[in-house]
Scaffold this active site. Structure first.
Site, PDB file in Angstrom:
ATOM      1  CG  LEU A 108     -20.149 -62.613 -36.202  1.00  0.00           C
ATOM      2  CD1 LEU A 108     -19.899 -61.694 -35.008  1.00  0.00           C
ATOM      3  CD2 LEU A 108     -21.499 -62.271 -36.866  1.00  0.00           C
ATOM      4  N   GLY A 134     -21.181 -66.660 -30.289  1.00  0.00           N
ATOM      5  CA  GLY A 134     -20.993 -67.584 -29.179  1.00  0.00           C
ATOM      6  C   GLY A 134     -19.535 -67.963 -29.084  1.00  0.00           C
ATOM      7  CB  CYS A 164     -23.111 -85.677 -22.676  1.00  0.00           C
ATOM      8  SG  CYS A 164     -24.365 -84.481 -22.185  1.00  0.00           S
TER       9      CYS A 164
END
Length: 386
Positions: free
Chosen positions: A167, A170, A356
């Protein structure tokens, strides 16, 4: 506001020397030769600087009222190392900083960023459409090599075997699951809240003829306990930052509910040393509702839920380099971005990418990969490099 008030405020950021221009006047801040020049073409009010330094200066740059003479990243790398001197009035900005964590609102926030358009992201991401920290095994690695290396590194950490169920919470545009299916023969489910990512991942599954192994769903992580499918492995790359403080326990419970006993959960996320509500400019313009978890709060919650921590690794400097690669690509296609949107949008994104990169370089934020097992697992190889 008088020049003296503005320069007095900026004078607090004197760790590195720089020059401030206001009209025809120049003011030097710090000792030594100026590293860069900040040119104010329009005044910034003291009230806005005190309410949110990042919002005031960020909007001034977006609007063209503030120009940086010299390399933007270089300037931000010096300036943002002093973010502790920034001012934020959390009370005045409460609605911006603390947004509702309902499913409907979080879906809206996620889509506001990731559904800008696949054509936009294709301009400056690599061909894999990987929108997370790469892994540079060598200084000479290209962005493409670093993103492939990151996925290879994660898949090896997951210790995958054929016919396992994996799984991806996102899942983005699906590169990780596609590689897992092709190389290991696993069955994979990817979930996302982005319509654009969902459509592109579906297209890629068909293009790769992997319909028998892969599936993508528009699904909130909170729906997992009712999904009914147990998984041998769970991976989540750059998603928990959208969950929100106060929901981490629920997020981890949802992972626990679908992970088989002894199964591996790899969590890859932007982290911080301490618990902060987040930056006002980032929340307003880039990631509405986004919150960076601290490493310690994730580890504490994991322990309470009997997730055993097998490994923790910082990839902070890898993300700095990834962002600089993205900005280099962005600048090559800047004219196309302006044509798609406008000049203000392009300035907003280059400020985002460079700021960032600077915050990672200065350790203001970090990037961690954690390997957990659900309860005890004595079957994994005892050496790290399995």
């Amino acid at each position: 506001m008088s020049d003296n008030v503005l320069t007095s405020f900026l004078g607090n950021f004197d760790q590195y020397p720089f020059c401030v221009k206001i009209g025809q006047d120049e003011y030097k801040i710090g000792e030594g030769k100026p590293e860069f020049v900040v040119n104010f073409k329009k005044q910034v009010s003291m009230h806005s600087l005190i309410t949110s330094t990042s919002l005031a200066l960020g909007e001034a740059y977006m609007n063209g009222d503030l120009e940086v003479e010299g390399d933007l990243y270089h300037a931000l790398n010096h300036f943002l190392g002093q973010m502790g001197k920034f001012s934020t009035d959390e009370k005045a900005l409460k609605k911006l900083i603390f947004t509702p964590m309902s499913r409907k609102n979080q879906q809206k926030e996620v889509q506001s960023h990731y559904d800008i358009g696949n054509d936009f992201y294709k301009l400056w991401l690599d061909d894999s459409m990987s929108y997370s920290c790469g892994y540079f095994q060598n200084d000479s690695d290209t962005l493409e090599q670093a993103q492939a290396g990151k996925v290879d590194y994660i898949l090896r950490k997951l210790n995958l075997k054929e016919d396992m169920y994996l799984l991806d919470i996102g899942c983005g545009w699906g590169f990780l699951l596609i590689e897992a299916a092709k190389r290991y023969g696993v069955h994979g489910l990817g979930i996302t809240l982005s319509n654009e990512q969902y459509k592109e991942f579906q297209r890629r599954i068909k293009e790769e003829h992997l319909e028998h192994l892969l599936e993508v769903k528009l699904m909130d992580y909170r729906e997992l306990p009712r999904y009914g499918q147990p998984f041998d492995r769970v991976v989540s790359v750059g998603m928990v930052e959208h969950v929100g403080r106060g929901k981490y326990e629920e997020y981890m419970r949802c992972v626990k509910s679908v992970l088989k006993p002894g199964g591996i959960f790899l969590l890859h996320f932007i982290s911080a040393l301490k618990e902060y509500p987040g930056d006002a400019w980032i929340k307003k313009y880039i990631f509405p509702g986004g919150v960076v978890p601290s490493l310690r709060e994730i580890l504490q919650i994991a322990g309470d839920m009997r997730f055993y921590t097998v490994g923790v690794e910082s990839l902070r400097r890898h993300y700095n380099k990834t962002l600089l690669c993205w900005n280099e690509n962005f600048q090559k296609h800047r004219r196309e971005v302006v044509e798609m949107f406008d000049e203000r949008f392009a300035r907003m994104w280059e400020l985002f990418l460079c700021s960032c990169a600077a915050t990672f370089m200065n350790g203001i934020i970090d990037l961690h990969q954690i390997i957990f097992t659900s309860d005890v697992n004595n079957e994994l190889p005892m050496t790290k490099w399995y």
